[in-house]
Design a protein around this motif. Structure first.
Motif, PDB file in Angstrom:
ATOM      1  N   GLY A   1      -2.507  -5.951   1.224  1.00 43.92           N
ATOM      2  CA  GLY A   1      -3.622  -6.749   1.726  1.00 43.92           C
ATOM      3  C   GLY A   1      -3.722  -6.868   3.220  1.00 43.92           C
ATOM      4  O   GLY A   1      -4.576  -7.610   3.726  1.00 43.92           O
ATOM      5  N   LEU A   2      -2.903  -6.133   3.971  1.00 37.48           N
ATOM      6  CA  LEU A   2      -2.968  -6.208   5.425  1.00 37.48           C
ATOM      7  C   LEU A   2      -4.089  -5.327   5.965  1.00 37.48           C
ATOM      8  O   LEU A   2      -4.380  -4.264   5.416  1.00 37.48           O
ATOM      9  N   ASN A   3      -4.675  -5.772   7.060  1.00 42.13           N
ATOM     10  CA  ASN A   3      -5.690  -5.001   7.771  1.00 42.13           C
ATOM     11  C   ASN A   3      -4.956  -4.097   8.752  1.00 42.13           C
ATOM     12  O   ASN A   3      -4.600  -4.505   9.853  1.00 42.13           O
ATOM     13  N   VAL A   4      -4.681  -2.866   8.348  1.00 45.74           N
ATOM     14  CA  VAL A   4      -3.855  -1.971   9.150  1.00 45.74           C
ATOM     15  C   VAL A   4      -4.421  -0.560   9.080  1.00 45.74           C
ATOM     16  O   VAL A   4      -4.872  -0.114   8.026  1.00 45.74           O
ATOM     17  N   ARG A   5      -4.409   0.145  10.231  1.00 48.52           N
ATOM     18  CA  ARG A   5      -4.873   1.529  10.314  1.00 48.52           C
ATOM     19  C   ARG A   5      -3.777   2.394  10.919  1.00 48.52           C
ATOM     20  O   ARG A   5      -2.980   1.943  11.715  1.00 48.52           O
TER      21      ARG A   5
ATOM     22  N   VAL B   1       1.912   2.876   5.966  1.00 46.17           N
ATOM     23  CA  VAL B   1       0.606   2.254   6.210  1.00 46.17           C
ATOM     24  C   VAL B   1      -0.101   1.977   4.893  1.00 46.17           C
ATOM     25  O   VAL B   1      -0.673   0.893   4.674  1.00 46.17           O
ATOM     26  N   ALA B   2      -0.061   2.942   3.981  1.00 43.87           N
ATOM     27  CA  ALA B   2      -0.704   2.756   2.674  1.00 43.87           C
ATOM     28  C   ALA B   2      -0.070   1.591   1.918  1.00 43.87           C
ATOM     29  O   ALA B   2      -0.777   0.808   1.253  1.00 43.87           O
TER      30      ALA B   2
ATOM     31  N   GLY C   1       5.481  -4.419   9.984  1.00 47.10           N
ATOM     32  CA  GLY C   1       4.118  -4.834   9.706  1.00 47.10           C
ATOM     33  C   GLY C   1       4.037  -6.198   9.055  1.00 47.10           C
ATOM     34  O   GLY C   1       3.200  -7.038   9.429  1.00 47.10           O
ATOM     35  N   LEU C   2       4.896  -6.459   8.077  1.00 45.91           N
ATOM     36  CA  LEU C   2       4.870  -7.745   7.380  1.00 45.91           C
ATOM     37  C   LEU C   2       5.270  -8.890   8.303  1.00 45.91           C
ATOM     38  O   LEU C   2       4.591  -9.923   8.348  1.00 45.91           O
ATOM     39  N   VAL C   3       6.356  -8.718   9.034  1.00 46.14           N
ATOM     40  CA  VAL C   3       6.796  -9.769   9.952  1.00 46.14           C
ATOM     41  C   VAL C   3       5.728 -10.055  10.997  1.00 46.14           C
ATOM     42  O   VAL C   3       5.413 -11.211  11.303  1.00 46.14           O
TER      43      VAL C   3
END
Length: 336
Positions: free
Chosen positions: A242-246, A235-236, A190-192
């Motif tokens: 601060g990522l927009n992730v679901r 995900v949490a 997710g970060l990358v």
């Protein structure tokens, strides 16, 4: 920010891939399609491999800009012997890997804009002692000691028009996926991905979704607990950063037209979960991009095609798309 692709000052480089496969053919066809466009490139490979298209052997990469409109530039230094199209040979492993290593060096030194890699056959390389599962892992090892701001990679992204996907686990048996799936791996992906979409593709606030592993996202534990135990906590954690992730979201309802409009990239738990919807959407035009590296690297999303090598029927759309994406990502990074 829209990248400016008009008058690049540096060419891309394309590694030759396996010389017995379709890599040289699709590279030659890509040159024919793009020779008058804004994205010049140079091949790192044997000039005898590229069929009937005119080639120009050059000594310095900068010469590629001069010759690109009239001939496919080939940088001097690599040759292969005894190539039989359709017949892979471990004797070519040194040249195949040498082209990749040269490409990395040329981009790192600033002489080349980005690296596009033609397909390799892992079995050929492994027979010669290659210890990596594929291009992505090999590039990660080559660049592991290279410092770069925000780099966390490598992460594999596959893309076609309308869909980008990230497989968290890649080259492993399906039975091994649950044991290889960790919160850390999902967070890393997710970060990358978020950083690369911002830095290289100009998405200021990328929207990520994370697929579940099990049917119906585990059905509250009835079909597995990886969702509650691994995926949801990851995900949490990404949301807390601060990522927009679901997610985790059921994979069987994640890829239809309306769903795809709600996200910029889908993080998937295993190889086929990511690749099946992508190839169903556009089988011929897929691009493989390695995110989180100090260089831009893309590749066509297909293999060596030994069964059709030499027949003149290999389709170049994926190579063309890989070249165009590499140029766009490199310019996007420069324009930050």
């Amino acid at each position: 920010m829209t990248p400016d692709l008009s008058a690049p000052k540096r060419p891309l480089v394309i590694s030759m891939g396996d010389p017995a496969g379709i890599g040289p053919e699709v590279t030659a066809k890509a040159w024919q399609a793009l020779r008058h466009g804004p994205t010049p490139f140079c091949v790192l490979g044997d000039p005898t491999l590229y069929g009937s298209v005119p080639t120009q052997v050059i000594k310095e990469l900068s010469e590629a800009l001069q010759f690109f409109g009239d001939a496919l530039p080939v940088l001097q230094g690599l040759e292969t012997r005894g190539v039989v199209l359709g017949q892979p040979n471990p004797a070519h492993a040194g040249a195949i890997l040498g082209a990749i290593e040269s490409g990395v060096d040329l981009v790192l030194s600033g002489q080349a804009l980005a690296l596009v890699t033609a397909p390799i056959a892992k079995s050929v390389l492994m027979a010669a002692g290659f210890s990596h599962p594929g291009h992505t892992e090999f590039l990660g090892a080559l660049l592991s000691t290279t410092p770069f701001d925000q780099t966390r990679g490598p992460v594999m992204m596959l893309a076609v028009d309308g869909l980008r996907v990230i497989p968290v686990t890649i080259h492993c048996a399906l039975s091994e996926v649950p044991s290889q799936l960790t919160q850390e791996a999902i967070i890393h992906a997710g970060l990358v991905t978020a950083e690369a979409l911002q830095r290289d593709l100009g998405l200021k606030a990328p929207r990520l979704v994370v697929a579940a592993l099990n049917p119906h996202a585990g059905e509250e534990g009835a079909f597995g607990d990886e969702e509650s135990r691994i995926i949801a906590p990851a995900v949490a954690a990404l949301q807390a950063m601060g990522l927009n992730v679901r997610g985790p979201l059921p994979a069987d309802s994640l890829f239809h037209t309306e769903a795809r409009a709600t996200f910029d990239v889908a993080i998937c738990m295993y190889h086929d979960q990511a690749l099946i919807p992508l190839k169903a959407l556009d089988f011929w035009g897929g691009v493989n991009a390695t995110l989180g590296l100090p260089i831009i690297r893309t590749s066509p999303d297909h293999g060596t095609g030994f069964d059709i090598a030499g027949r003149g029927i290999a389709r170049p759309e994926s190579m063309i798309a890989a070249i165009q994406m590499a140029a766009a990502m490199a310019h996007g990074r420069m324009n930050q």
